[in-house]
Design an enzyme around this catalytic site. Sequence first.
Site, PDB file in Angstrom:
ATOM      1  N   GLY A  20      38.484  42.529  47.510  1.00 35.37           N
ATOM      2  CA  GLY A  20      39.584  41.857  46.840  1.00 35.37           C
ATOM      3  C   GLY A  20      39.183  41.389  45.459  1.00 35.37           C
ATOM      4  O   GLY A  20      38.000  41.332  45.112  1.00 35.37           O
ATOM      5  N   CYS A  21      40.191  41.059  44.668  1.00 37.15           N
ATOM      6  CA  CYS A  21      39.939  40.662  43.281  1.00 37.15           C
ATOM      7  C   CYS A  21      39.263  39.303  43.204  1.00 37.15           C
ATOM      8  O   CYS A  21      38.199  39.150  42.596  1.00 37.15           O
ATOM      9  CB  CYS A  21      41.243  40.675  42.487  1.00 37.15           C
ATOM     10  SG  CYS A  21      42.586  39.764  43.276  1.00 37.15           S
ATOM     11  N   TYR A  22      39.871  38.298  43.837  1.00 34.46           N
ATOM     12  CA  TYR A  22      39.259  36.962  43.828  1.00 34.46           C
ATOM     13  C   TYR A  22      37.860  37.011  44.448  1.00 34.46           C
ATOM     14  O   TYR A  22      36.946  36.319  44.007  1.00 34.46           O
ATOM     15  CB  TYR A  22      40.097  35.998  44.664  1.00 34.46           C
ATOM     16  CG  TYR A  22      41.341  35.472  44.003  1.00 34.46           C
ATOM     17  CD1 TYR A  22      41.275  34.757  42.806  1.00 34.46           C
ATOM     18  CD2 TYR A  22      42.584  35.630  44.604  1.00 34.46           C
ATOM     19  CE1 TYR A  22      42.424  34.234  42.221  1.00 34.46           C
ATOM     20  CE2 TYR A  22      43.738  35.106  44.029  1.00 34.46           C
ATOM     21  CZ  TYR A  22      43.657  34.416  42.833  1.00 34.46           C
ATOM     22  OH  TYR A  22      44.788  33.893  42.266  1.00 34.46           O
ATOM     23  N   THR A  23      37.736  37.818  45.505  1.00 38.80           N
ATOM     24  CA  THR A  23      36.472  37.830  46.232  1.00 38.80           C
ATOM     25  C   THR A  23      35.367  38.448  45.394  1.00 38.80           C
ATOM     26  O   THR A  23      34.255  37.923  45.353  1.00 38.80           O
ATOM     27  CB  THR A  23      36.634  38.611  47.548  1.00 38.80           C
ATOM     28  OG1 THR A  23      37.182  39.876  47.260  1.00 38.80           O
ATOM     29  CG2 THR A  23      37.554  37.882  48.479  1.00 38.80           C
ATOM     30  N   CYS A  47      34.997  38.414  42.240  1.00 34.47           N
ATOM     31  CA  CYS A  47      34.600  37.454  41.216  1.00 34.47           C
ATOM     32  C   CYS A  47      33.831  36.283  41.828  1.00 34.47           C
ATOM     33  O   CYS A  47      32.795  35.858  41.313  1.00 34.47           O
ATOM     34  CB  CYS A  47      35.855  36.973  40.485  1.00 34.47           C
ATOM     35  SG  CYS A  47      35.524  36.035  38.995  1.00 34.47           S
TER      36      CYS A  47
END
Lengths: 348, 348, 348, 348
Positions: free
Chosen positions: D153-156, D158
């Site tokens: 995932g994107c948040y993950t 980062c």
Amino acid sequence: MNKTKINAAILGATGYAGVELVRLLAAHPYANIVHLASHSYAGKRISEVHPALRGICDLVLQEDDLMAAAEAADVVFMALPAGIAADSVDEAILAKAKVIDLGADFRLHDKAVYEQWYKKEHHGDAALGEAVYGLCELHRDEVRGARLVANPGCYTTCSILSLYPLLKAGLVCTDGIIIDAKSGTSGAGRGAKTTSLFCEVDESIKAYGLATHRHTPEIEQELSLAAGVPVTLQFTPHLVPMNRGILATCYARVKKGVGADDVKAAYEIYRGEPFIRLCDSPVETRNVKGGNFVDIYLQLDERTGNIIVLGAIDNLVKGAAGQAVQNMNLLFGLDEGTGLMMAPGATL
Amino acid sequence: MNKTKINAAILGATGYAGVELVRLLAAHPYANIVHLASHSYAGKRISEVHPALRGICDLVLQEDDLMAAAEAADVVFMALPAGIAADSVDEAILAKAKVIDLGADFRLHDKAVYEQWYKKEHHGDAALGEAVYGLCELHRDEVRGARLVANPGCYTTCSILSLYPLLKAGLVCTDGIIIDAKSGTSGAGRGAKTTSLFCEVDESIKAYGLATHRHTPEIEQELSLAAGVPVTLQFTPHLVPMNRGILATCYARVKKGVGADDVKAAYEIYRGEPFIRLCDSPVETRNVKGGNFVDIYLQLDERTGNIIVLGAIDNLVKGAAGQAVQNMNLLFGLDEGTGLMMAPGATL
Amino acid sequence: MNKTKINAAILGATGYAGVELVRLLAAHPYANIVHLASHSYAGKRISEVHPALRGICDLVLQEDDLMAAAEAADVVFMALPAGIAADSVDEAILAKAKVIDLGADFRLHDKAVYEQWYKKEHHGDAALGEAVYGLCELHRDEVRGARLVANPGCYTTCSILSLYPLLKAGLVCTDGIIIDAKSGTSGAGRGAKTTSLFCEVDESIKAYGLATHRHTPEIEQELSLAAGVPVTLQFTPHLVPMNRGILATCYARVKKGVGADDVKAAYEIYRGEPFIRLCDSPVETRNVKGGNFVDIYLQLDERTGNIIVLGAIDNLVKGAAGQAVQNMNLLFGLDEGTGLMMAPGATL
Amino acid sequence: MNKTKINAAILGATGYAGVELVRLLAAHPYANIVHLASHSYAGKRISEVHPALRGICDLVLQEDDLMAAAEAADVVFMALPAGIAADSVDEAILAKAKVIDLGADFRLHDKAVYEQWYKKEHHGDAALGEAVYGLCELHRDEVRGARLVANPGCYTTCSILSLYPLLKAGLVCTDGIIIDAKSGTSGAGRGAKTTSLFCEVDESIKAYGLATHRHTPEIEQELSLAAGVPVTLQFTPHLVPMNRGILATCYARVKKGVGADDVKAAYEIYRGEPFIRLCDSPVETRNVKGGNFVDIYLQLDERTGNIIVLGAIDNLVKGAAGQAVQNMNLLFGLDEGTGLMMAPGATL
């Protein structure tokens, strides 16, 4: 095609056009950035000023010095305030390197017109005499053999390419043309002015430079050449709360008897152009953002007798750095699209 | 001046114009919001749908029902899709309450023109016959005695008020007028459409509705009345990445011999208008954001023979809810500026 | 309640807080703006600098001169850089007018803390001794009798009001508190800095002032008072590409046995507060834009043992000019909400 | 290194991640887009839906059909809603093509955790068993031999890369970690929802998914693996008015005796990583926009005992399509950075 690496220098490298040149040249397969200069940031790395470039280009910025750049490079890109290029480009420089000037000093063939619109004297007669106006789609043959290229303005690139086929084909009246143009804020440059602050630009739109914007004579020069008669037109720029992009909404009265098919046929002149896209629906600047394309849409309004031409470019790419690289490609015998065929930023 | 509280109802209260009406009426010293309706959110509180209104207005939304609203209120504001008002406003309604329609159904005096541009039949002949076009600066006397007011469109308010003095005074050619208008995104409404998504609008500008936008005949109707001859003009709207604001950049050719002083004199017709500000520098939409003002700037370009008029309004205030309240003030004998003299949002 | 008009002066009137004061005071029923000053624009009308104010306030800007302002007005609002107020507010001034300082000079009771965080000496001992910290919800009784009010910082207002009930009620650990705050760009002021340019702020978010932001000790001072023990916390501000608004996302560990009901009960302390709205869903800054409200949302996460408190204000209203007017209302015996109960800008 | 062209298919090609894949693969020297599918737009050209791609990729969109895609291509990128991949990826598919799933179905090793956070049953046991978590910097060796890659995932991406070295080196307490993350609006997808409208997002910031966001267990899974003990943390996402970019502001308490040098040493683990840039000043999302970089900045606050780690990525590139291409490069034996070393969008 010469595949040796081209050594490139950029003066004014930290401005928005300069840094966009770095971005494009860093990805260009046959270019090598060897020299960057900046009056304000000399001594710092470009990637300290623009951290986006960390690891991509970390050169130390030199003082702006055209001769030093010309000695270091095969081509010098100048992205400096009006007047400096006219004062400094001469035979000694051109004997050492090709020069692509992103400023306005060599765009107007008639020095008097320059002095009238720019309100300053022009001291570069000789250079002006040999400069080629680098709107590639119209002048690519002249560019190929040049030493000095005047890279066109952002508004002008978009406006000229939008209207050129109509005037070339003689389909519209040469008086009464109106160009209502809208630009992203990077067009205002990176100077720390109150009027460029986020809170002064965001959530607002305004017109500026009414009847006096300096891109006007540049557009008139090229469209007059196309028409074969002098063209005087109205050009009105606007500031839009976005970073990049120019939309030119152009209005002209079609001559009696001219129909949609005639108009469409005129734009066939662009067939085969790598960067011009004739569109089936009204253009949006986001569709050209980050790319070198010119998107054009035509609509004839039979009710009013006007033709409306919409043109969209990215002001920093086709309107500045991208077109400069396109000119570099021409100057060095490369395929014109080399390093420039990237997709625009999709929908966002 | 009648200082009894006016009971107000709003149909379509959760759309952007509707909620702006709530905001303005909640601060109006002589208005009392008694009835709010929304087809999509009936049963919820307005402050659940728009939490900005918590503590300001917490009424429960009713189903859209014009008769219920008319029975509950002295004035009904209708902010509904085209066609509904034409179908439902009749003598029975108007006997109970004044109606201010923010939609388009009663703006065009000629039903045939409506049907041509809106591509639908108009079933409200009787109501259309008595409706007054509520552009207050031009028609305030008629509004005062009306039962049904057609609140003008956003683009039209800005365009008409920008050009009216020139046509009234006969200073410009009535053909060849071009209005290049730019609007914030709230003008597209609150419907969940892909084209209105943040990522499709942000960082881009586009034109739309070329040659076909429905505000065109409304502008032509009023400017023809001003000129005394039919005016056919080009109107091109654009979508700008901002919430609010309309800028109209208007172009007309001045007649021979007309000078800057003549033009200036023509706009003296606006002297004393509480909401029209003639400006010394080009207008910006941020200067009218949240206020009911119309900012106008004029520039005659002697080189081209064109006059450029810039007009700016907040599309949700003077272009919708604010003008509706201005009309309400007229209908109920209040001072026209009551509740509307707030400062625009300063610089931001 | 004294309904005579209060004569008000503003120093630093052209900055974003200053012009917001003009906007609010112009609409205040019992205030009268009599004196505006600006170091940079003295001699111009405020409405030349901020054309949004044309017709609302057209006073000529004076040079910044505290004594002149104090002689002209009943209350002087100071919106100036750090240090000036400390150097200039003295008995002579306070004998003539009440002073509400929107700067930081009188917010920290302990001069040593000021000198440590602001890296400059403080020369205003006497004034500091009598200054009242004007966070109205916590200190309104002291404000009522004051001559000098230190108007709180924007981040601090939002952060303190979000967390105060938890510390007052002793429900959370006093160590380990984290405040992750986000602000619109008007918080950076109207100075012409490269970092505040549209193209440097738009389409980006960044943190700044990590571990060193000057609002930290101000938050700690007030929360320590609430807790009865010293509180040391982490405060991290961020810059958001929007004009206005602050969101504070606050994290604290609840003490053993504390449940959602205890937390809810603690915030009952705000019952009756005109400007605090406890919300049922996560707050958004757009819901307070242009208004004086503080929107607060609570969520206890039993999985982690943290309570998350979200607070939202408009940094220019409740975070600056609105709270200053609220303080003025208290100083002059008016109802605290006078001139401040406007609806936030609806959804946009 | 295998330089034969890799034939690529994309399911869900018109969503923001899908179209970003098209953009990246079109510029990839060893990839060939052979098959695009979209449930909503089947039958249209991708360049009709996204005119930015005109001339770059004009393939006709097929119906979403995993087997058809697997038969047409060497690698299938799936960018579809949760649940579909789990239901459809099986041995028959994996025998025909490699699969890189940009959705969440194969990211969590423990099916029960998936079912708890996603509130739906998981029907893909066999596939889940062989899926590799494609966070390249941590798992590149496993990816090389895989048939099925779960793109993070994107948040993950980062969050994990920001904190991983601290947990791996055991420098921080494993409880009390807080990740306060901020994302551009493209992260919300291209669905036509009211909450994603321009006017609902612009000029506002909000938190959402407090204590319940589905990326939480994914971050915890990887950081627990790094720490060797279970890590439970607080993750709070926010929506920012910008198109692209994620900033994760991460807070952890350092263990006693840990100093700035220890922290710095821990991040040496990233030396040689092509896409991780350790920065000397706080990161900004604009510096990674359009690029595949992860920019990281560290600050130890000795006053509070916290370490703050800032991580920034482009959610559509390193957070989705770019990392997917990075995984493709690993799967097919190419250099990991192939087609991904473009400069981020300079300053804008």
